[in-house]
Each structure stands twice: as structure tokens, then as C-alpha cells.
Write an enzyme that holds these catalytic residues in place. Structure first.
Site, PDB file in Angstrom:
ATOM      1  N   LYS A  75      70.208  35.655  69.934  1.00  0.00           N
ATOM      2  CA  LYS A  75      69.687  36.171  68.709  1.00  0.00           C
ATOM      3  C   LYS A  75      70.329  37.596  68.592  1.00  0.00           C
ATOM      4  O   LYS A  75      70.676  38.188  69.690  1.00  0.00           O
ATOM      5  CB  LYS A  75      68.316  36.361  68.554  1.00  0.00           C
ATOM      6  CG  LYS A  75      67.582  36.746  67.476  1.00  0.00           C
ATOM      7  CD  LYS A  75      65.894  36.727  67.593  1.00  0.00           C
ATOM      8  CE  LYS A  75      65.294  37.184  66.222  1.00  0.00           C
ATOM      9  NZ  LYS A  75      63.963  37.341  66.288  1.00  0.00           N
ATOM     10  N   SER A 150      61.556  35.056  62.480  1.00  0.00           N
ATOM     11  CA  SER A 150      62.740  35.756  62.252  1.00  0.00           C
ATOM     12  C   SER A 150      63.929  35.151  63.212  1.00  0.00           C
ATOM     13  O   SER A 150      65.373  35.217  62.734  1.00  0.00           O
ATOM     14  CB  SER A 150      62.707  37.290  62.586  1.00  0.00           C
ATOM     15  OG  SER A 150      62.637  37.551  63.844  1.00  0.00           O
ATOM     16  N   SER A 174      58.199  34.648  65.577  1.00  0.00           N
ATOM     17  CA  SER A 174      59.641  34.600  65.304  1.00  0.00           C
ATOM     18  C   SER A 174      60.531  33.509  66.193  1.00  0.00           C
ATOM     19  O   SER A 174      61.358  33.168  65.711  1.00  0.00           O
ATOM     20  CB  SER A 174      60.154  35.897  65.369  1.00  0.00           C
ATOM     21  OG  SER A 174      59.922  36.549  64.343  1.00  0.00           O
TER      22      SER A 174
END
Lengths: 486, 470, 97
Positions: A75, A150, A174
């Protein structure tokens, strides 16, 4: 479910394919697929090729771990030395950390191959990944829908087979929620199980790194590789899991005590409710004991979560002042003005919202009414969950009130978007582990996710429960037809 | 109207740990800019603080030395404010659970200045402004500090100075800091307000920051008292402000006020675990505290019978007092040792800093070797001092300068013979003494000292010569 | 409770953020919704203790803290690798609007 990592690892070890060959396949796939789904925001192909070369040497030497030579994604908020890590925010434009996060350092030493950084909501603040400064990633299942967030880019990349797995971060859902929207597996480990060193902080007491994978077994393998106490993270814990979690997957759930709380199903789309309850029945049919529990405290979780997350975020994000890294405004009068201009130009709308809210709940006169109260309630929620896990081994719940919404749907109201996290935030508030596994699709063919929660450091129990479901349920979600197929 | 002052002090002291409070970077002073830095102390995104155990230990030691109660549970808080020298935009400090609380320091008058609390925190970096550009160095960023907050018990600038001086000496004695005000390892902020004599309500106070010497504490406070008096006398009101004292011009002026009144939004730092300080550790630390300055001074005066001025000259430098104690432990006489230190060693140590550092070439053993010759009257004090200077120069043992035969006993007959020769050799002097110019006797003494190479007992010599001259 | 303009301005200063008057107005209205949402915790039924510390992890004995041993710092080039440094310093030049 496809145990991609087991298959790839076997192929690599048997010499059926080299890591360099596999990496080239993934690079081609990223180049082909990524423009359609915007899962990666930075690619590191040269670095991946170097990593693959090293991995091949390790494989040849015969001392390779399960993840050696396998291409993956981080990420965009997980630091790796010398590579762009921008939290998908303009304010971190051009930022290249000069150190490795602990998770990446562990994976790298095992011979992992990093293809790049995955798209996300700006500073992980969001549930759709639409607040990314690079534009939203698109759901490979249906590109007019969001990936969730997210960690949307990482879930999309794994779903679309352009990363064998990815690492995400989970502050309020997330990892789990985008995994469920994209029909893949997402594990949010116990707070402290995985080092946060090198994870760019959002809500420090809630953030936790975890894997997004194609299968439960894959999730266990990645978890095994990244977990462990870290001298660079005071909140990491030296917990003895008694061996690799991947070895704890037996699929045996006889006598497993499964808690089901009706409050988790309030306001949940009926299709999702049915899918999850069907799963519960499958467990019951196979020898698990279902226990109905009450969780009226659940409705307090949302405001508690937002107050604590935003309070911590407002403090964590103070450091983006244009002095030491990232974006700096072009025009300013003096250093103070530079800081104002940089922050006002560099942060997106949602981030500013949360900074202001966080500042508000900590400011004098409001601290007791908001922040302190939220902390007290947080303790109560923790106690309530402790009580539940005295009688239950796991809790089963949906992952989100709906399947992946259309792009732009949440634009209307911030509060509405916050409420979509209702199913996932209690895990972060309490620090317990949770896993999301695909559990069918809705009428539109969009994946539904089921959440299995356990007590602190109960990863083996929830992984095994998820593993059972994955093995036993009938084709919960179909495979994406693209990317690297094996 | 007559006013009285109410004053409390906040003192920041840099701890003499090897590493910074939250990372392994060195705390060494100086170094090229941004070379004692890492991801943690420059606030790199993703970095996390790890608390240095020794910082906690030093804070406990500091607290016990000033009679504080030690909290067995403590934690770190974030103090949020934006400034370019603060790389995370928050300072990790302690708010509601400081390590130490409720202590005091006793002044010479017997008055106690209360200590509200002592907490640990990180220092900020350094800014240099040059021709419109701000340069930033984070080498000092993350150096551990304790902040010692006093009660508003201080009533005069002299008391403030004495409080700071005592604090400095105590912290030096317990070895947690060198407390050099010039280098900034000890910094004093003075909170000061005036009120009409006889009233009890506090006036509006100002805070004078970063005073960099003990004498400037008094000067800055005098200026601030005058300033506040002038305002009050002319019917004005004191505005709460942060003041800066300029020692070069002896002026005090308010610092540029920030746009907003500070709201630090303290909250517990989620990156650092709460920690416990077990009572056993506190008790053990207390038992192992070195002798504190006040006790040492009392011992020098009451037990060792040193004159107060001598005792003070020694005790105010930790290393000197340790040197004296160690020399006495080796069997040397305390007064002779003290006199040699003050009359001899101090003459080679020009500044206060030199005395504080007390970087000399001889050990207490060697010192004791010399002092014992004086104690036993084998050499006289002048010879002792002269030899001491040579020893300080080379670091050699006393035996290198004074041979055994020099100190061999001299019979009274031998001494009498030499005295007779001295009188015979200096008829003019004898004549002068007999005529009432007593100083002339020194010429005769000098002859005896030369002949005996300084080992004659001057008391005896005096007696014999006077007998001979009649 | 609604957020007054003064309150909002103060928060903006503490946050080092600037908003145009229109932006500020829009933001303030949205903040009202969010604060109303946050206010729901004040209706929370559950009681609680006053101890707000240590919500997620246990305390450690001070002995478990880091040992005071020097770790090598990073070279200046690394420290400044994300900026145009000058003579080893981070720097902010004045520039005129």
C-alpha cells in the site's frame, strides 16, 4: 479458492518457473491491466527485477521461504527505502523514505518481489479510495463500482491477478472492506501482532498492517512472514502463536462456538444478511455451536472511532509542513506562511475535514466531552468484547452494509460514508483480529464479504474458521479473468 | 504603592544520556548539522519513538534528590504545536502523570521552594536565520530533557538565583547533567508577577524565557520587576506575555506573540506504552543516591571543621569535593588538603568551567602522598605548594620531586647548628631585628630554609633564631 | 453543538490550514453534521471509568524500555535526501509572493 501463494511457491521451488520469469509475467500484466483499474500508483519494476534475481539465487540455494520470488504490492503508505511512498496525497509528492518499514524489511529478506505501491484513500482516510490524489482505483469485478477503501488499490491488484498478494493497512476496516468489495481475503491482525514501524500513521492506536490475498491459506502465509515483536515499535507484542499460522489450518470446526449479534445486522442489505446467515448455518451443520449474543454497545462504536481516529490523525499529520519532505508551496512570504500554504494546497478535502475534527475534539473546552469520553467508551467496548470472547471463540458478522457502491455515490454526505464502516470499526477499537472472506455475490454479481472476529491474538482460530468456510462453501465468488492466471 | 514579587521557575535540564530519548542517535554536543539524526528524530513519516530507559532512571534520581514523590505509573503525552524546530509538530512530553511530584529545595535561609513536578520530554532542533533564509539542524532534536517546575514560592531575585544554583549543583551531584547554562544544557524560564504588599491575589504574570546564566536571572528579574512596577504605577495593566532578556543591553522586551493563544491539545501518545516504575527500584535508587550538596556542606563544616568559606569553595564543584573526600580517605589531613586545593590547584584552573571540569593530572592517592608530608611536618606548606605545582604539571608522584633524604628527620642539634650559622652569616639583619625592624628576620629564615632545602619546621626555627638574637 | 465562525477560525489556525470564506462556510456546515454525529457519544448509555489511558495495550515495566546504547545515525545525505539542503541544513528561503 485459489491458494496462489502455495501454487507459485511450489512452482518456483520445483524450478518450473523462475522468479524472474514470473516477475516479467506480472510486470506485463500490470502494464496491461493497471490502466483499466488504476490499482498501482507507483511501479518499481526495476527493483522487482533485481529482487527476482536475488530470489532466484535464494531458491537455487534451497533456503527460500514460502514467499520467496513472488511478486506483490505494498500500500502507498508503507515505507520502502528509496521508493515513492506518498499516501496518495499531494502533500507527500515525490517523497522517498530512506528506510524500510519492518514489514517490508521482513518480506524483502525472505525474497519477496515488490512490483509497486497500491492506490488508496489519501492518508487512508476513506472507505472507497476515491480520495486518492491519483484518482480512484476501479473494482475489477465491475469498473463502474468502487474498490472500497482505504486499501482499494491493493485489493483490486490482488483481485485482478496483478499482484499475488498485497499488504494493506486497516484503521477502521481498510483491509477487510475493500477485500470484501473485490471478492478477496483480507486479514486485520491483532493490534501489536505486526509492527507498524514504517507505516505512515493515520490513527496510531488503531492502525494495523495485514495481508490481502486470494485465499485464507495465502493470508496465513503472509501473516506468518510479517508478524512478530519489533524493537522499533513499542506497541508490537511478543506473542507465541506456537508455530506458523498456516500450519494451524485444519478446517476442523467441530465444537467451535460462534457468536452472532443481531446488532451487527441492523440496517444491513438483506442480500448480505442472508448470505452471512447462510454461512452461519453451514457452520452449524458442520458441528459448530451458534450462540446469540447482544451487542447494544455497537452503535457507540462509530462516533468513538471517528473521534479517536481523527484526534490521532490531527496530531500525526501536523508534521507535513513542507520542510523535510514532500510537497512545498511555490509562493509564500515567510516560513509560517509556507507551512500554511503547503498544508492548504497539499491536503485534500477529506483529510482537512478529519484534521479539523481531530483538532476540535482535543481542543481545550471540548477534550472531556469528546476525546476523553470516547476513550472511556472505548474501554467499555473492549470489556464487552472480552466478555463475549469468554463464551464464544469467534464472532461472525457482515463486512459492510452494502456491496461495492458505484463510483461517486458517497459524495453526498460525509456522515453517510462514515456509517458505512459500522461493521468493521469495532475490531480496530478493541484491537482484536478480523478476517474478511468472500461469501457469495449479490444480484448484480458484486462480491459479498463475511467477517470473522476473534479474541486478541486469536488469528489461528479465525483463520481456521475462514479456511473451513472457503473449503466447504460452494463457489462463493468467481475468479477474475485477467492478469496472471495460474 | 509598594509591590511584592511572586515568582515560580521552570527549569529545563538536558540529561547526560548517551542516546536521545526516543532513538539511538548520540546526544553528543556539536557535530556537523543533521549528522546525529535518523528517521525517528527527524519525524520521518512512519517512524516510531522508543523510550530510553536511562531517561526514566535519571528523572527518578533527579526527583529523589529534590525530595519528590515518584509516581509508580507514568506515561508520555503529545504536546501539539507547530514550529519548524519541532519535526513532528508535537513534542513528546508528560502532562498529567509526570514521573516526579511534590518536592522541594531548601535555601540557606531554611526557606523551602516547593517543586510541583518533574517530567521528561524531548528537546527541539535549532534554527538559524540568515538573510531571509531559515536553516534547520535537528542534531539537538530528541535530546532528553527534564523540566522542573517550581511552586510560586520565590520572593526575590536573589532567591531565584539561589534556587537555580542549588538545583544546578544537586543535578550535577547526582550525575544526570552537566547543567551548563551557557551551552544550554540548563535553561531557566521565570514566571513573575507583582501584587500590592499585603494582598494575596496573584497579579498577571509574564514568562521570561531561556535565561542563560545565574547572574542574568537576577538582572532579568530586576528589569522585569521595574517594567511591571512602571506599568502598574502609571495605572496600566500587565499583559500576559513571553519576555526575552537581552544580556548585552540589559533590556527586557516582549517576544513576538503568536497568532493564536496556545492550545497544546495534550493527549496520551498512542505510540508509547504506559510504563511502571516499581517501588523497589525507587527505594534502591534512593539508597544509592550520592551524598547531596547540603549534606556535604554540613559535613565539611560540622564534622571536618573546615571554615565555611573554604567548605563552600570546595563543595560547589562536585568533582573537587569528591577529590577532597578521596584524598582524605587516603589518610590526608582535610584542612591541609583543602588549603592546597584552593591555594594551589585552583590557581591553575582559571574559569568556573575549569573548576567544574577539574581536569587535573594527579589522583587523590598522589595528592594524599604530598599532603601527608605536610601533615607530618616533613616539608612545610610553601614547599608543599611548590611541589604540588610540579606534580600538576607532570602528573608525577611526589617522590619524583622530594627524595627520601630530603624528608629524613633532622636532629635538633643539626637544626641549631644551621641556625647559628644563619645568624653569623647575616649580621646586618640581626642588627636590624634588634633595632625593632622585625621583618628583617625573614632574611635569616630564608638562609635556614635554603640550607635545609625547605624541610625545617618553621616553628622551631623561629624559636631558635629568636633565642640566639635575644 | 454548532461550530461558531470564531471556533472554526481557531481550529484552522491550530491546524495550519487556510480556507477561502466560501470554503470555510461550506466546511463549517459540514463540520456541524460531523460534530452532531460525534455528539451522539454523549447519549451513550454505557457508563465507564475515568481511566482513559492504556486503551489498547498493557503497561510495561521501565526495565523493558530501550537500553541507552548508541546506534549509528544516518549520513547527512540520507537525512536531506527529500529536500534541496544547504550546507547540511534543511532550509526555507524567503520568497516574495
Amino acid at each position: 479458492m485459489r491458494e496462489v501463494l502455495t501454487v507459485l511457491s511450489d512452482m518456483l521451488r520445483k524450478g518450473e518457473i523462475t522468479s524472474q520469469e514470473l516477475t516479467e509475467k506480472y510486470i506485463s500484466a500490470v502494464e496491461e491491466v493497471n490502466p483499466q483499474i488504476n490499482a498501482y500508483v507507483h511501479t518499481t519494476f526495476d527493483f522487482a527485477r533485481e529482487g527476482a534475481k536475488k530470489a532466484d539465487e535464494m531458491l537455487k540455494a534451497g533456503n527460500a521461504g514460502a514467499l520467496c520470488g513472488i511478486p506483490m504490492a505494498l500500500k502507498d503508505n508503507i515505507c520502502s527505502d528509496g521508493h515513492l511512498t506518498t499516501c496518495c496525497s499531494k502533500i507527500l509528492r515525490g517523497f522517498r523514505p530512506y528506510y524500510d518499514s519492518t514489514v517490508w524489511s521482513k518480506l524483502k529478506s525472505e525474497g519477496a518481489v515488490m512490483l509497486g505501491k497500491a492506490n488508496m484513500d489519501e492518508f487512508a482516510m476513506g472507505s472507497t479510495s476515491e480520495s486518492s490524489c491519483y484518482g480512484a482505483p476501479l473494482n475489477p469485478r465491475n469498473t463502474s463500482h468502487v474498490t472500497g477503501g482505504s486499501s482499494g488499490g491493493g485489493a483490486a491488484a490482488v483481485c485482478a491477478n496483478i499482484a499475488a498478494y498485497s499488504l494493506g493497512s486497516d484503521t477502521g476496516g481498510s483491509i477487510r472492506q475493500p477485500a470484501s468489495y473485490c471478492g478477496v481475503v483480507g486479514l486485520k491482525p491483532t493490534y501489536g501482532a505486526v509492527s507498524r514501524y514504517g507505516l505512515i500513521a493515520y490513527g496510531s492506536s488503531l492502525d494495523q498492517i495485514g495481508p490481502i490475498t486470494n485465499s485464507v491459506k495465502d493470508a496465513a502465509l503472509v501473516f506468518d512472514a510479517i508478524r512478530g515483536v519489533d524493537e522499533n515499535d513499542d506497541t508490537s507484542v511478543d506473542y507465541n502463536y506456537g508455530g506458523p499460522s498456516a500450519n494451524a489450518l485444519t478446517g476442523d470446526i467441530k465444537g467451535l462456538k460462534i457468536g452472532v449479534a443481531e446488532e451487527y445486522f441492523d440496517g444491513i442489505n438483506p442480500e448480505i444478511k442472508d448470505a452471512v446467515m447462510d454461512a452461519v448455518k453451514l457452520y452449524e451443520k458442520n458441528g459448530a455451536e451458534i450462540i446469540n449474543v447482544r451487542l447494544p454497545i455497537l452503535k457507540e462504536a462509530m462516533p468513538v472511532y471517528y473521534i479517536i481516529a481523527c484526534a490521532e490523525a490531527s496530531s500525526n499529520l501536523g508534521r507535513y509542513d513542507g520542510i523535510r519532505y514532500g510537497y512545498r508551496a511555490d509562493n509564500y512570504e515567510d516560513i509560517d506562511d509556507m507551512i500554511y500554504c503547503t498544508r492548504s494546497e497539499g491536503f485534500g478535502r477529506e483529510v482537512k475535514h478529519r484534521i479539523i475534527l481531530g483538532t476540535y475534539v482535543l481542543s481545550s473546552g471540548y477534550y472531556d466531552a469528546y476525546y476523553k469520553k470516547a476513550c472511556i467508551l472505548r474501554n467499555n467496548i473492549i470489556k464487552r468484547f472480552d466478555d463475549i470472547f469468554n463464551t464464544c471463540d469467534v464472532l461472525i458478522a457482515p463486512n459492510a452494509p452494502t456491496t461495492a457502491p458505484k463510483l461517486g455515490h458517497h459524495g453526498a454526505s460525509a456522515v453517510e460514508m462514515y456509517l458505512s464502516d459500522i461493521c468493521t470499526v469495532p475490531v480496530n477499537i478493541t484491537g482484536i483480529p478480523g478476517i474478511s472472506v468472500p461469501c457469495g455475490t449479490d444480484k448484480a454479481g458484486l462480491p459479498i464479504g463475511m467477517q470473522i472476529l476473534g479474541k486478541r491474538f486469536g488469528e489461528n482460530t479465525i483463520l481456521n474458521a475462514a479456511y473451513f468456510y472457503e473449503k466447504t462453501a460452494v463457489s462463493p465468488v468467481k475468479e477474475y479473468e485477467g492478469g496472471v492466471r495460474i | 504603592m509598594k509591590y511584592e514579587m511572586v515568582c515560580g521557575m521552570e527549569t529545563h535540564i538536558e540529561l547526560a544520556t548517551k542516546t536521545k530519548i526516543f532513538c539511538g542517535c548520540t546526544t553528543e554536543f556539536g557535530g556537523a548539522p543533521n549528522t546525529h539524526c535518523c528517521p525517528v528524530c527527524t519525524g520521518q513519516p512512519g517512524s516510531l519513538p522508543i523510550l530510553n530507559r536511562r531517561v526514566v532512571e535519571y528523572a527518578v534520581r533527579a526527583g529523589l534528590a529534590v525530595n519528590c514523590k515518584i509516581n509508580n505509573n507514568s506515561h508520555m503525552d503529545r504536546k501539539n504545536y507547530v514550529y519548524p524546530d519541532l519535526p513532528k509538530a508535537y513534542q513528546i512530553s508528560q502532562f498529567d502523570e509526570p514521573i516526579c511530584e511534590h518536592g522541594y529545595i531548601e535555601l540557606d535561609s531554611g526557606k523551602r521552594i516547593g517543586i510541583t513536578r518533574i517530567h521528561i520530554e524531548e528537546d527541539a532542533g535549532k534554527l538559524v536565520h540568515e538573510q531571509g533564509t531559515t536553516y534547520i539542524d535537528y542534531n539537538r532534536g530528541g535530546v532528553p530533557l527534564i523540566e522542573i517546575v517550581s511552586e510560586p514560592d520565590i520572593s526575590t531575585p536573589e532567591e531565584a538565583r539561589e534556587y537555580a544554583e542549588k538545583l544546578q549543583l544537586i543535578m550535577r551531584y547526582v550525575g544526570i547533567s552537566d547543567c551548563k547554562m551557557q551551552e544550554g544544557s540548563m535553561r531557566c524560564d521565570v514566571n513573575l508577577s507583582l501584587r500590592p504588599v499585603g494582598t494575596t491575589e496573584f497579579g498577571t504574570r509574564t514568562e521570561t524565557k531561556n535565561i542563560n546564566s545565574l547572574s542574568n536571572i537576577v538582572k532579568a528579574m530586576n528589569r522585569e520587576i521595574e517594567r511591571q512596577e512602571d506599568i502598574l504605577e502609571s495605572g496600566g495593566h500587565i499583559v500576559q506575555a513571553t519576555m526575552r532578556y537581552d544580556a548585552n543591553t540589559d533590556e527586557i522586551y516582549p517576544m513576538r506573540t503568536k497568532e493564536n493563544s496556545d492550545d497544546y491539545r495534550y493527549f496520551p501518545d498512542p505510540d508509547i506504552l504506559r510504563f511502571t516504575i516499581p517501588q523497589e527500584f525507587v527505594d534502591e535508587t534512593k539508597a544509592n543516591l550520592p551524598e547531596l550538596p547540603s549534606a556535604k556542606l554540613r559535613r565539611y563544616i560540622d564534622d571536618m571543621k573546615l571554615p565555611e568559606s573554604t567548605a563552600r569553595d570546595i563543595y560547589k564543584y562536585r568533582r573537587v569535593s569528591e577529590f577532597l573526600d578521596d584524598t582524605v580517605k587516603k589518610g590526608a589531613n582535610v584542612k591541609n588538603t583543602a588549603n592546597l586545593i584552593i591555594g594551589g590547584i585552583y590557581s591553575t584552573l582559571e574559569t568556573e568551567e575549569d573548576k567544574e571540569r577539574f581536569d587535573i593530572k594527579i589522583t587523590p592517592e598522589k595528592m594524599a602522598g604530598l599532603v601527608k608530608l605536610i601533615d607530618d611536618k616533613k616539608i612545610n606548606k610553601n614547599k608543599g605548594q611548590e611541589t604540588l605545582m610540579k606534580m600538576l604539571e607532570s602528573g608525577d608522584d611526589v617522590t619524583k620531586f622530594i627524595k627520601a633524604e630530603d624528608t629524613a628527620g633532622m636532629s635538633d642539634e643539626d637544626l641549631a647548628k644551621i641556625c647559628e650559622a644563619a645568624v653569623a652569616a647575616n649580621p646586618d639583619a640581626v642588627e636590624n631585628v634588634r633595632n625593632g625592624r622585625d621583618k628583617a628576620i625573614n632574611v635569616i629564615f630564608g638562609y635556614v630554609m635554603r640550607e635545609t632545602r625547605g624541610k625545617a619546621d618553621m616553628g622551631k626555627v623561629n624559636k631558635i633564631i629568636r633565642g640566639l638574637i635575644g | 453543538m454548532a461550530l461558531s465562525k470564531e471556533d472554526f477560525d481557531k481550529l484552522a489556525v491550530l491546524s495550519r490550514l487556510r480556507f477561502s470564506p466560501e470554503e470555510a462556510e461550506e466546511f463549517r456546515n459540514e463540520m456541524d453534521d460531523i460534530i452532531a454525529f460525534a455528539d451522539t457519544i454523549n447519549n451513550a448509555v454505557s457508563g465507564g471509568t475515568d481511566d482513559i489511558k492504556n486503551t489498547s495495550v498493557n503497561a510495561v515495566a521501565y526495565t523493558a524500555l530501550r537500553e541507552d546504547a548508541v546506534r549509528e545515525s544516518l549520513p547527512n545525505e540520507k537525512i536531506l535526501s527529500n529536500v534541496d539542503g544547504s550546507r547540511g541544513f534543511f532550509n526555507v528561503k524567503r520568497c516574495v509572493k
